[in-house]
Design a protein around this motif. Structure first.
Motif, short mmCIF file in Angstrom:
data_model
loop_
_atom_site.label_atom_id
_atom_site.label_comp_id
_atom_site.label_asym_id
_atom_site.label_seq_id
_atom_site.Cartn_x
_atom_site.Cartn_y
_atom_site.Cartn_z
N SER A 42 0.81 -1.22 0.00
CA SER A 42 0.00 0.00 0.00
C SER A 42 0.84 1.26 0.00
CB SER A 42 -0.94 -0.01 1.21
OG SER A 42 -1.87 -1.06 1.12
N VAL A 46 0.06 4.10 -2.79
CA VAL A 46 -0.24 5.50 -2.49
C VAL A 46 0.70 6.43 -3.26
CG1 VAL A 46 -0.18 7.27 -0.69
CG2 VAL A 46 -1.28 5.07 -0.24
N PHE A 176 -8.71 4.14 -0.94
CA PHE A 176 -8.76 4.22 0.52
C PHE A 176 -8.19 2.98 1.18
CE2 PHE A 176 -10.62 3.52 4.68
CZ PHE A 176 -10.15 4.66 5.32
N GLU A 179 -4.69 3.79 1.23
CA GLU A 179 -4.42 4.94 2.10
C GLU A 179 -4.44 4.53 3.57
OE1 GLU A 179 -6.41 9.25 3.43
OE2 GLU A 179 -7.35 8.02 1.85
N ALA A 183 -1.19 4.30 6.04
CA ALA A 183 -1.16 5.27 7.13
C ALA A 183 -0.61 4.68 8.42
CB ALA A 183 -2.55 5.83 7.37
#
Length: 288
Positions: A42, A46, A176, A179, A183
């Motif tokens: 991920s 991103v 998402f 994301e 994160a």
């Protein structure tokens, strides 16, 4: 093993020896390792979007892979070994694409550079080191919100995967998933940042549910009030559980005229209300 992602968890606190659902410790560890690997993938996804790199194959893989770690979706350790290896292959391939596009690929440690062990046992040991309680120093409030987002992502992926099977997708959902997972590697995010991500996860979940509703109703019609028998008929039968309307539709087509009654179970009760499913006379009733 530590798993507390469902309402059936031991003592309402967490399963530590074996899952109440039947999940074995090695499966729990491999699921944790797959989530860890997906965080690495991920990070590059991103950065890829920032550089104009958006790989649809990676998007679909991420969705299916994170869905596979949800509660009792899959208990096959060999499948998780395969998914972990696939994830790293996708990660490394995406990294090269992002690098070629001039994007940031400077993630020197953690899931971005994780190398799977040579055997299943090796991967189980790796998974035991990256689970829910692997960082004892993290702020407990931030940790709780991170876990809320991760489990929310798993739920989003479940809806979105069923929708994708019926031909419905939205890139904002894929974005998402990446994301939120990426994160977790950003130590600069504070409590309010994670509250925001948790709220955004809810918004994206609504989008995923819209996609699934569109896929279901466009394929099988809009549900109508329907009386469903709760008894049984003598003869051969197939009991269909789960959530996948396409699986049920395929089974009904394949068993039509063969003297086999099909019953729904659990969350499949509402499927009797869809016109294109209820039209089958051998779709008899619901098994409690």
């Amino acid at each position: 093993m530590f798993c507390y992602q469902c309402e059936q968890t031991a003592k309402g606190e967490g399963c530590t020896k074996i899952g109440v659902c039947g999940k074995q410790p090695e499966v729990a560890a491999l699921q944790d390792l797959l989530v860890h690997a997906l965080k690495g993938l991920s990070l590059f996804a991103v950065e890829g979007r920032k550089a104009g790199v958006n790989d649809h194959e990676v998007n679909v893989f991420t969705q299916k892979a994170i869905f596979s770690t949800l509660t009792n979706v899959d208990f096959d350790p060999a499948r998780f070994v395969s998914l972990i290896k696939q994830c790293v292959q996708y990660r490394d391939g995406l990294k090269e694409k992002v690098k070629a596009a001039g994007g940031n690929v400077d993630f020197p440690e953690g899931p971005a550079t994780f190398v799977p062990g040579a055997s299943q046992d090796d991967m189980v040991k790796q998974g035991e080191g990256v689970g829910v309680k692997s960082d004892p120093d993290i702020n407990p409030d931030i940790h709780s919100l991170q876990q809320t987002v991760i489990y929310g992502i798993k739920g989003v992926a479940a809806y979105a995967d069923h929708a994708e099977i019926l031909g419905k997708e939205d890139d904002s959902v894929y974005a998402f998933l990446h994301e939120g997972l990426a994160a977790t590697q950003n130590k600069a995010l504070g409590l309010e940042d994670w509250v925001g991500l948790a709220l955004k996860c809810g918004e994206v979940n609504l989008k995923a549910m819209e996609l699934l509703d569109a896929g279901n109703t466009e394929t099988y019609g809009h549900p109508v009030p329907t009386k469903v028998p709760l008894g049984v008929k003598t003869g051969k039968a197939i009991l269909v559980s789960g959530h996948d309307l396409k699986d049920l539709g395929d089974i009904l087509k394949q068993t039509e005229g063969k003297g086999i009654n099909v019953y729904s179970h659990g969350e499949m009760l509402p499927t009797h209300a869809y016109p294109e499913l209820k039209k089958y006379s051998h779709f008899y009733g619901h098994y409690r």
